[in-house]
Design an enzyme around this catalytic site. Sequence first.
Site, PDB file in Angstrom:
ATOM      1  N   ARG A 130      29.129  34.988  80.786  1.00  0.00           N
ATOM      2  CA  ARG A 130      27.665  34.905  80.704  1.00  0.00           C
ATOM      3  C   ARG A 130      27.215  34.709  79.262  1.00  0.00           C
ATOM      4  O   ARG A 130      26.541  35.553  78.701  1.00  0.00           O
ATOM      5  CB  ARG A 130      27.066  36.155  81.319  1.00  0.00           C
ATOM      6  CG  ARG A 130      26.493  35.924  82.669  1.00  0.00           C
ATOM      7  CD  ARG A 130      27.276  36.502  83.786  1.00  0.00           C
ATOM      8  NE  ARG A 130      26.637  36.145  85.037  1.00  0.00           N
ATOM      9  CZ  ARG A 130      26.235  37.018  85.934  1.00  0.00           C
ATOM     10  NH1 ARG A 130      26.407  38.282  85.760  1.00  0.00           N
ATOM     11  NH2 ARG A 130      25.665  36.611  87.043  1.00  0.00           N
ATOM     12  N   GLN A 135      25.048  28.855  80.637  1.00  0.00           N
ATOM     13  CA  GLN A 135      24.010  29.155  81.631  1.00  0.00           C
ATOM     14  C   GLN A 135      23.866  28.087  82.709  1.00  0.00           C
ATOM     15  O   GLN A 135      23.674  28.406  83.873  1.00  0.00           O
ATOM     16  CB  GLN A 135      22.665  29.389  80.937  1.00  0.00           C
ATOM     17  CG  GLN A 135      22.547  30.835  80.490  1.00  0.00           C
ATOM     18  CD  GLN A 135      21.212  31.169  79.858  1.00  0.00           C
ATOM     19  OE1 GLN A 135      20.271  30.383  79.920  1.00  0.00           O
ATOM     20  NE2 GLN A 135      21.140  32.320  79.242  1.00  0.00           N
ATOM     21  N   ASP A 138      26.405  28.606  85.445  1.00  0.00           N
ATOM     22  CA  ASP A 138      26.519  29.961  85.991  1.00  0.00           C
ATOM     23  C   ASP A 138      26.200  29.985  87.494  1.00  0.00           C
ATOM     24  O   ASP A 138      25.088  30.319  87.917  1.00  0.00           O
ATOM     25  CB  ASP A 138      25.591  30.893  85.191  1.00  0.00           C
ATOM     26  CG  ASP A 138      25.788  32.355  85.558  1.00  0.00           C
ATOM     27  OD1 ASP A 138      26.507  32.627  86.533  1.00  0.00           O
ATOM     28  OD2 ASP A 138      25.205  33.210  84.875  1.00  0.00           O
ATOM     29  N   SER A 141      25.032  33.365  89.084  1.00  0.00           N
ATOM     30  CA  SER A 141      23.596  33.646  88.984  1.00  0.00           C
ATOM     31  C   SER A 141      22.801  32.795  89.974  1.00  0.00           C
ATOM     32  O   SER A 141      21.872  33.282  90.612  1.00  0.00           O
ATOM     33  CB  SER A 141      23.075  33.388  87.570  1.00  0.00           C
ATOM     34  OG  SER A 141      23.571  34.366  86.716  1.00  0.00           O
ATOM     35  N   TYR A 237      27.297  45.604  80.754  1.00  0.00           N
ATOM     36  CA  TYR A 237      27.452  45.656  82.215  1.00  0.00           C
ATOM     37  C   TYR A 237      27.621  47.096  82.702  1.00  0.00           C
ATOM     38  O   TYR A 237      27.961  47.992  81.924  1.00  0.00           O
ATOM     39  CB  TYR A 237      28.639  44.796  82.662  1.00  0.00           C
ATOM     40  CG  TYR A 237      28.312  43.330  82.583  1.00  0.00           C
ATOM     41  CD1 TYR A 237      27.644  42.698  83.621  1.00  0.00           C
ATOM     42  CD2 TYR A 237      28.626  42.589  81.456  1.00  0.00           C
ATOM     43  CE1 TYR A 237      27.303  41.359  83.548  1.00  0.00           C
ATOM     44  CE2 TYR A 237      28.287  41.242  81.360  1.00  0.00           C
ATOM     45  CZ  TYR A 237      27.624  40.639  82.412  1.00  0.00           C
ATOM     46  OH  TYR A 237      27.280  39.316  82.340  1.00  0.00           O
TER      47      TYR A 237
HETATM   48  P1  NAD Z   1      26.073  42.605  89.226  1.00  0.00           P
HETATM   49  O1  NAD Z   1      25.965  41.749  90.419  1.00  0.00           O
HETATM   50  O2  NAD Z   1      27.404  42.818  88.602  1.00  0.00           O
HETATM   51  O3  NAD Z   1      25.484  44.059  89.579  1.00  0.00           O
HETATM   52  C1  NAD Z   1      24.220  44.210  90.153  1.00  0.00           C
HETATM   53  C2  NAD Z   1      23.540  45.430  89.593  1.00  0.00           C
HETATM   54  O4  NAD Z   1      24.120  46.622  90.145  1.00  0.00           O
HETATM   55  C3  NAD Z   1      23.618  45.589  88.080  1.00  0.00           C
HETATM   56  O5  NAD Z   1      22.305  45.544  87.528  1.00  0.00           O
HETATM   57  C4  NAD Z   1      24.269  46.955  87.877  1.00  0.00           C
HETATM   58  O6  NAD Z   1      23.739  47.674  86.782  1.00  0.00           O
HETATM   59  C5  NAD Z   1      23.920  47.634  89.185  1.00  0.00           C
HETATM   60  N1  NAD Z   1      24.733  48.820  89.507  1.00  0.00           N
HETATM   61  C6  NAD Z   1      26.061  49.035  89.345  1.00  0.00           C
HETATM   62  N2  NAD Z   1      26.405  50.271  89.772  1.00  0.00           N
HETATM   63  C7  NAD Z   1      25.256  50.844  90.244  1.00  0.00           C
HETATM   64  C8  NAD Z   1      24.959  52.090  90.810  1.00  0.00           C
HETATM   65  N3  NAD Z   1      25.874  53.039  90.967  1.00  0.00           N
HETATM   66  N4  NAD Z   1      23.677  52.331  91.178  1.00  0.00           N
HETATM   67  C9  NAD Z   1      22.701  51.410  91.004  1.00  0.00           C
HETATM   68  N5  NAD Z   1      22.925  50.189  90.466  1.00  0.00           N
HETATM   69  C10 NAD Z   1      24.188  49.928  90.088  1.00  0.00           C
HETATM   70  O7  NAD Z   1      25.024  42.164  88.118  1.00  0.00           O
HETATM   71  P2  NAD Z   1      24.502  40.691  87.767  1.00  0.00           P
HETATM   72  O8  NAD Z   1      23.469  40.283  88.732  1.00  0.00           O
HETATM   73  O9  NAD Z   1      25.683  39.835  87.582  1.00  0.00           O
HETATM   74  O10 NAD Z   1      23.745  40.917  86.393  1.00  0.00           O
HETATM   75  C11 NAD Z   1      24.160  41.869  85.435  1.00  0.00           C
HETATM   76  C12 NAD Z   1      23.368  41.632  84.157  1.00  0.00           C
HETATM   77  O11 NAD Z   1      23.752  40.440  83.517  1.00  0.00           O
HETATM   78  C13 NAD Z   1      21.868  41.547  84.393  1.00  0.00           C
HETATM   79  O12 NAD Z   1      21.183  42.353  83.488  1.00  0.00           O
HETATM   80  C14 NAD Z   1      21.537  40.107  84.141  1.00  0.00           C
HETATM   81  O13 NAD Z   1      20.233  39.913  83.631  1.00  0.00           O
HETATM   82  C15 NAD Z   1      22.608  39.717  83.158  1.00  0.00           C
HETATM   83  N6  NAD Z   1      22.889  38.276  83.244  1.00  0.00           N
HETATM   84  C16 NAD Z   1      22.985  37.553  82.091  1.00  0.00           C
HETATM   85  C17 NAD Z   1      23.240  36.185  82.155  1.00  0.00           C
HETATM   86  C18 NAD Z   1      23.373  35.345  80.923  1.00  0.00           C
HETATM   87  O14 NAD Z   1      23.189  35.836  79.854  1.00  0.00           O
HETATM   88  N7  NAD Z   1      23.722  34.092  81.047  1.00  0.00           N
HETATM   89  C19 NAD Z   1      23.400  35.567  83.390  1.00  0.00           C
HETATM   90  C20 NAD Z   1      23.313  36.345  84.545  1.00  0.00           C
HETATM   91  C21 NAD Z   1      23.062  37.693  84.437  1.00  0.00           C
END
Ligand code: NAD
Length: 387
Positions: A130, A135, A138, A141, A237
């Site tokens: 990420r 992006q 991705d 996402s 993360y």
């Molecule tokens: P993910 O699918 O890995 O996880 C989903 C969510 O579950 C996360 O927010 C995590 O904190 C939460 N989680 C884990 N354990 C938990 C628990 N016990 N109780 C409640 N919630 C819990 O996450 P994702 O959708 O891949 O995104 C993770 C982060 O990465 C986000 O903040 C997102 O904005 C960021 N992101 C950045 C980019 C980039 O920079 N290119 C792209 C996509 C996502």
Amino acid sequence: MLIGVPKEILAEEKRVAATPETVKKFITLGFEVAVQSSAGEGVLISDDDYKNAGAKIVADPEKLFAESDLILKVKQPEFNQTIGKHEADMLRDGGMIITFLHPASPDNHDMIRRLRDKRITSFTMDGIPRISRAQRMDALSSMSTVTGYKSVIMAANQMQTFIPMIGTAIGTIKPARFLIIGTGVVGLQAIATAKRLGGIVKALDIRKNACTEAESLGAKTVEFDIPQESAVAEGGYAKFLENEWLEKERKVIAEHIKEADVVILSALVPGEVAPILVTEAMVGTMKPGSVIIDVSVDQGGNCEITEHGRFVQKLNVNICGIQNIPGRVATHASWLYANNIYYYVENLFKKGIGQLDLTDEIVANSLVTHESRIHYKGALKAMGTNS
Ligand code: NAD
């Protein structure tokens, strides 16, 4: 160099890895493209549409796999029941494939070994880091955005009540209450969709940043006071919580789940099985007719009694364990995915067609097998091997 785009064979998979728009872009880059006939059927793209974009149409998937230098797919190679052969075995020796391989998942280890043994160079779309340069590639996402939206629509479809507040001559109907657990990309899109439909939305995440994002979309965050060093790993993360914290979190959720009409479960920790946050006893306290959409089912699920691949009613609660939710919004999911994979290929061959740049950070992180070795760290760890 010939790119091959087969028809997906997983049950009910309607997506396709290339659209006529991306076929044209590949040809402009200097590739040739072959598409299996009816590959676009699920998203109403005809063979003629692909032909007009410059692709060759191939009826026989075995021929397509055998002739292509690079296969682009949506889902991991599977056993093709019609032909009686595994797609991994249909790839030509030393060929290449880009798709979602989910290499750490034990279900896929045998397939990953087949790719290694056939000297296939394989790349997984879920390994793309990420970083901002990646992006446009991705796909995780993109597919999460589709999943977050559709999870709420699927819940709405299952409910026998309205979501928005509605005034009638008989009285006012109260708006539906949503509880969204995990506010990563899926959860945030679910919040936005539930708000648009007029729901009252509460959200819970263990990362403070994720809670702030949920609030900015109009959700009220559920208080769960966990020290960030116990919840957040390096890189920002989520961490898999210690049992003591999981127990505390379940107690907090138990207080809020009783009043929810819809619960969307999308709590995940990269590379780990999903934490169980909703037990059978907690489901038992929910309102009759309420709905749980357990989006985390591919990683085991966040609810103890979710059934994989099925929408079931238990304890008067509708529990959805449907996998492949993005395939239910197949046209936009394909458009997003096809473009993600196009930008991935463009970067992969930025030194020239046929010249892989394996030192590139994006490529190195998503490389799974190459020259008879497994390179993907998550898979090596899960398989307990070093090659
Ligand atoms: P993910 O699918 O890995 O996880 C989903 C969510 O579950 C996360 O927010 C995590 O904190 C939460 N989680 C884990 N354990 C938990 C628990 N016990 N109780 C409640 N919630 C819990 O996450 P994702 O959708 O891949 O995104 C993770 C982060 O990465 C986000 O903040 C997102 O904005 C960021 N992101 C950045 C980019 C980039 O920079 N290119 C792209 C996509 C996502």
